[in-house]
Design a protein around this motif. Structure first.
Motif, PDB file in Angstrom:
ATOM      1  N   SER A 293       0.810  -1.212   0.000  1.00  0.00           N
ATOM      2  CA  SER A 293       0.000   0.000   0.000  1.00  0.00           C
ATOM      3  C   SER A 293       0.844   1.262   0.000  1.00  0.00           C
ATOM      4  N   GLY A 294       2.176   1.072   0.180  1.00  0.00           N
ATOM      5  CA  GLY A 294       3.079   2.227   0.128  1.00  0.00           C
ATOM      6  C   GLY A 294       3.222   2.944   1.448  1.00  0.00           C
ATOM      7  N   GLY A 295       2.675   2.368   2.501  1.00  0.00           N
ATOM      8  CA  GLY A 295       2.727   3.020   3.791  1.00  0.00           C
ATOM      9  C   GLY A 295       3.806   2.464   4.693  1.00  0.00           C
ATOM     10  N   ARG A 296       3.450   2.385   5.966  1.00  0.00           N
ATOM     11  CA  ARG A 296       4.408   2.023   7.001  1.00  0.00           C
ATOM     12  C   ARG A 296       4.926   0.597   6.845  1.00  0.00           C
ATOM     13  N   ALA A 297       4.066  -0.313   6.379  1.00  0.00           N
ATOM     14  CA  ALA A 297       4.460  -1.724   6.268  1.00  0.00           C
ATOM     15  C   ALA A 297       5.654  -1.892   5.341  1.00  0.00           C
ATOM     16  N   LEU A 298       5.627  -1.184   4.217  1.00  0.00           N
ATOM     17  CA  LEU A 298       6.716  -1.312   3.253  1.00  0.00           C
ATOM     18  C   LEU A 298       8.017  -0.752   3.815  1.00  0.00           C
ATOM     19  N   LEU A 299       7.916   0.266   4.643  1.00  0.00           N
ATOM     20  CA  LEU A 299       9.110   0.821   5.272  1.00  0.00           C
ATOM     21  C   LEU A 299       9.652  -0.098   6.369  1.00  0.00           C
ATOM     22  N   GLY A 357      -1.248  -5.243  14.124  1.00  0.00           N
ATOM     23  CA  GLY A 357      -2.034  -4.907  12.949  1.00  0.00           C
ATOM     24  C   GLY A 357      -1.591  -5.728  11.754  1.00  0.00           C
ATOM     25  N   THR A 358      -2.426  -5.786  10.733  1.00  0.00           N
ATOM     26  CA  THR A 358      -2.074  -6.566   9.543  1.00  0.00           C
ATOM     27  C   THR A 358      -0.848  -5.999   8.838  1.00  0.00           C
ATOM     28  N   GLU A 359      -0.612  -4.693   8.975  1.00  0.00           N
ATOM     29  CA  GLU A 359       0.553  -4.091   8.331  1.00  0.00           C
ATOM     30  C   GLU A 359       1.847  -4.593   8.963  1.00  0.00           C
ATOM     31  N   GLU A 360       1.920  -4.545  10.305  1.00  0.00           N
ATOM     32  CA  GLU A 360       3.128  -5.040  10.976  1.00  0.00           C
ATOM     33  C   GLU A 360       3.335  -6.526  10.722  1.00  0.00           C
ATOM     34  N   ALA A 361       2.220  -7.287  10.739  1.00  0.00           N
ATOM     35  CA  ALA A 361       2.325  -8.728  10.504  1.00  0.00           C
ATOM     36  C   ALA A 361       2.834  -9.012   9.101  1.00  0.00           C
ATOM     37  N   ALA A 362       2.307  -8.285   8.109  1.00  0.00           N
ATOM     38  CA  ALA A 362       2.739  -8.484   6.724  1.00  0.00           C
ATOM     39  C   ALA A 362       4.208  -8.119   6.546  1.00  0.00           C
ATOM     40  N   ALA A 363       4.638  -7.020   7.180  1.00  0.00           N
ATOM     41  CA  ALA A 363       6.041  -6.602   7.072  1.00  0.00           C
ATOM     42  C   ALA A 363       6.967  -7.626   7.717  1.00  0.00           C
ATOM     43  N   LEU A 364       6.568  -8.156   8.872  1.00  0.00           N
ATOM     44  CA  LEU A 364       7.408  -9.115   9.587  1.00  0.00           C
ATOM     45  C   LEU A 364       7.495 -10.438   8.824  1.00  0.00           C
ATOM     46  N   VAL A 365       6.353 -10.925   8.338  1.00  0.00           N
ATOM     47  CA  VAL A 365       6.364 -12.173   7.560  1.00  0.00           C
ATOM     48  C   VAL A 365       7.099 -11.962   6.238  1.00  0.00           C
ATOM     49  N   GLY A 366       6.914 -10.795   5.617  1.00  0.00           N
ATOM     50  CA  GLY A 366       7.627 -10.500   4.372  1.00  0.00           C
ATOM     51  C   GLY A 366       9.128 -10.492   4.572  1.00  0.00           C
ATOM     52  N   ALA A 367       9.584  -9.902   5.673  1.00  0.00           N
ATOM     53  CA  ALA A 367      11.019  -9.896   5.989  1.00  0.00           C
ATOM     54  C   ALA A 367      11.517 -11.314   6.242  1.00  0.00           C
ATOM     55  N   ALA A 368      10.707 -12.133   6.920  1.00  0.00           N
ATOM     56  CA  ALA A 368      11.090 -13.523   7.167  1.00  0.00           C
ATOM     57  C   ALA A 368      11.208 -14.300   5.859  1.00  0.00           C
ATOM     58  N   MET A 369      10.294 -14.054   4.920  1.00  0.00           N
ATOM     59  CA  MET A 369      10.372 -14.728   3.617  1.00  0.00           C
ATOM     60  C   MET A 369      11.644 -14.315   2.879  1.00  0.00           C
ATOM     61  N   LEU A 370      11.987 -13.035   2.956  1.00  0.00           N
ATOM     62  CA  LEU A 370      13.223 -12.581   2.326  1.00  0.00           C
ATOM     63  C   LEU A 370      14.447 -13.204   2.998  1.00  0.00           C
ATOM     64  N   SER A 371      14.364 -13.402   4.314  1.00  0.00           N
ATOM     65  CA  SER A 371      15.492 -14.027   5.016  1.00  0.00           C
ATOM     66  C   SER A 371      15.698 -15.456   4.526  1.00  0.00           C
ATOM     67  N   VAL A 372      14.606 -16.177   4.275  1.00  0.00           N
ATOM     68  CA  VAL A 372      14.715 -17.545   3.756  1.00  0.00           C
ATOM     69  C   VAL A 372      15.280 -17.549   2.346  1.00  0.00           C
ATOM     70  N   LEU A 373      14.969 -16.520   1.577  1.00  0.00           N
ATOM     71  CA  LEU A 373      15.454 -16.428   0.200  1.00  0.00           C
ATOM     72  C   LEU A 373      16.924 -16.021   0.140  1.00  0.00           C
ATOM     73  N   VAL A 374      17.318 -15.044   0.962  1.00  0.00           N
ATOM     74  CA  VAL A 374      18.629 -14.412   0.803  1.00  0.00           C
ATOM     75  C   VAL A 374      19.699 -15.030   1.700  1.00  0.00           C
ATOM     76  N   PHE A 375      19.405 -15.171   2.983  1.00  0.00           N
ATOM     77  CA  PHE A 375      20.456 -15.537   3.939  1.00  0.00           C
ATOM     78  C   PHE A 375      21.066 -16.917   3.684  1.00  0.00           C
ATOM     79  N   PRO A 376      20.272 -17.982   3.487  1.00  0.00           N
ATOM     80  CA  PRO A 376      20.902 -19.275   3.203  1.00  0.00           C
ATOM     81  C   PRO A 376      21.692 -19.278   1.900  1.00  0.00           C
TER      82      PRO A 376
END
Length: 398
Positions: A293-299, A357-376
């Protein structure tokens, strides 16, 4: 779409994902989990809108998470996860918990900070061990240390969920946790007792028949421990993890020659059906609109990704065994900072409790998905370069 149609779609993704992972993996090794989640997002309500929701799908997803944690618990080798390495692993996690709670509260406030801080301390044991197993690095010295760090990074947050996120008074939660520990200790005592000859005979006799006594016993142990944790009001993930530990003791004590084959059958059930359902449903339920949505979650997403490294990774780097240096230490940091299953579980609890909120949850899960993609991926590159320079993995011992 009906639940049966959604299940067909989920299993179609489960079949397609390893094909994509195999094809792309010849050029760029990407975790299978990423394909399952991304394809789930694609068919979910925020993109194509093909997949629906329902009680059956949710139940299968919950069973998939339980099976993933169960298999992670089974992987732990007690003869290796002990001594100085275990002390260092526990110390690193406790430092991460203190840092995570502090930073989480500073970033989002006291109530939300407990959920976010706990999530930041987790390590995706199942995903990490799968990557190391596929790379042939699980039985090395590095793999053994990573197993210890990951085991504490999986088990510690589960305990924290029970104590901090249950909604009960800490004293009562501690009493219930102690009761569960006593019951688990009793189960471990039973598991360590010598089995009578008929027990091993029945396992061997039915291993390749429709009886499948050993597999059914494993499922029973999992169901019992899930039931015990649920009856005590504890998170069922605690029961799943304990069931994995107990099952390993039972099988390796009663049928050591057949234990590997039995595990292969259970893994086929888990990784062939239930675990992919969990990951695909994670993608389907991911709130992509809130993230984009371009708001806080993406940041918040890159902030959380960095915090996984700082909160979980830095203590691991600082307390890693002295014999791990240079690339090994950095690779260990990256693998330990990889998170997802417990992040999904914790954010789900937070949203259900109307704290996150759904924004914080989406940002946290999104970061976790990126961690699975990038870190290993980066960790494997560091390990690969080290091996190519002449490291002899077979020479590494405890």
């Amino acid at each position: 779409m009906s639940q049966s149609g959604t299940l067909i779609l989920i299993m179609s993704i489960a079949v397609l994902a390893p094909l994509l992972a195999y094809g792309i993996g010849r050029r760029l090794p990407v975790s299978l989990v990423i394909f399952e989640i991304v394809l789930g997002i694609l068919v979910g309500p925020d993109v194509l809108g093909w997949a629906g929701e329902g009680e059956v799908i949710d139940t299968l997803s919950d069973l998939g998470l339980a099976m993933l944690i169960f298999l992670a618990g089974y992987e732990i080798e007690f003869d290796k996860v002990r001594g100085d390495t275990l002390k260092r692993s526990v110390g690193a996690w406790l430092i991460a918990l203190a840092a995570g709670l502090t930073l989480g509260m500073l970033l989002t406030g006291a109530s939300k900070g407990v959920y976010i801080g706990t999530a930041l301390t987790s390590t995706a044991l199942g995903a990490v061990l799968s990557v190391l197993r596929d790379a042939g690095d699980l039985r090395s010295r590095f793999g053994s240390v990573m197993m210890a760090m990951s085991a504490v990074g999986e088990f510690g947050p589960i305990i924290a969920i029970t104590l901090l996120l249950s909604g009960r008074a800490p004293g009562r939660s501690t009493v219930l946790l102690a009761a569960f520990a006593l019951l688990t200790a009793g189960a471990v005592f039973w598991a360590l007792r010598p089995r009578r000859p008929w027990f091993s005979h029945v396992i061997d006799k039915t291993l390749h028949s429709s009886g499948q006594f050993a597999v059914r016993l494993v499922v029973l142990l999992l169901a019992v421990m899930l039931g015990v944790s649920g009856a005590l009001g504890l998170d069922t993930l605690l029961g799943a993890f304990a069931a994995g530990l107990i099952t390993r003791l039972v099988l390796h004590g009663a049928a050591p020659r057949s234990a590997g084959e039995i595990l292969a059958k259970v893994e086929a059930m888990g990784f062939g059906f239930l675990v992919p359902v969990f990951y695909v449903v994670t993608g389907i339920e991911f709130d992509l609109d809130a993230l984009l949505s371009g708001g806080r979650a993406l940041l918040l997403l890159p902030v959380f990704l960095l915090l996984f490294l700082l909160v979980r990774g830095l203590p691991v780097y600082a307390l890693a065994p002295r014999d791990l240096q240079g690339r090994d230490r950095r690779a260990l940091t990256l693998f330990a900072s990889t998170a997802l299953p417990l992040v999904v579980a914790i954010t789900t609890i937070g949203v259900d409790d109307k704290v996150l909120g759904t924004e914080e949850a989406a940002a946290l899960v999104g970061a976790a998905m990126l961690s699975v993609l990038v870190f290993p991926l980066v960790g494997l590159r560091l390990r690969g370069e080290k091996v190519e320079k002449g490291e002899s993995e077979g020479a590494e011992t405890w």
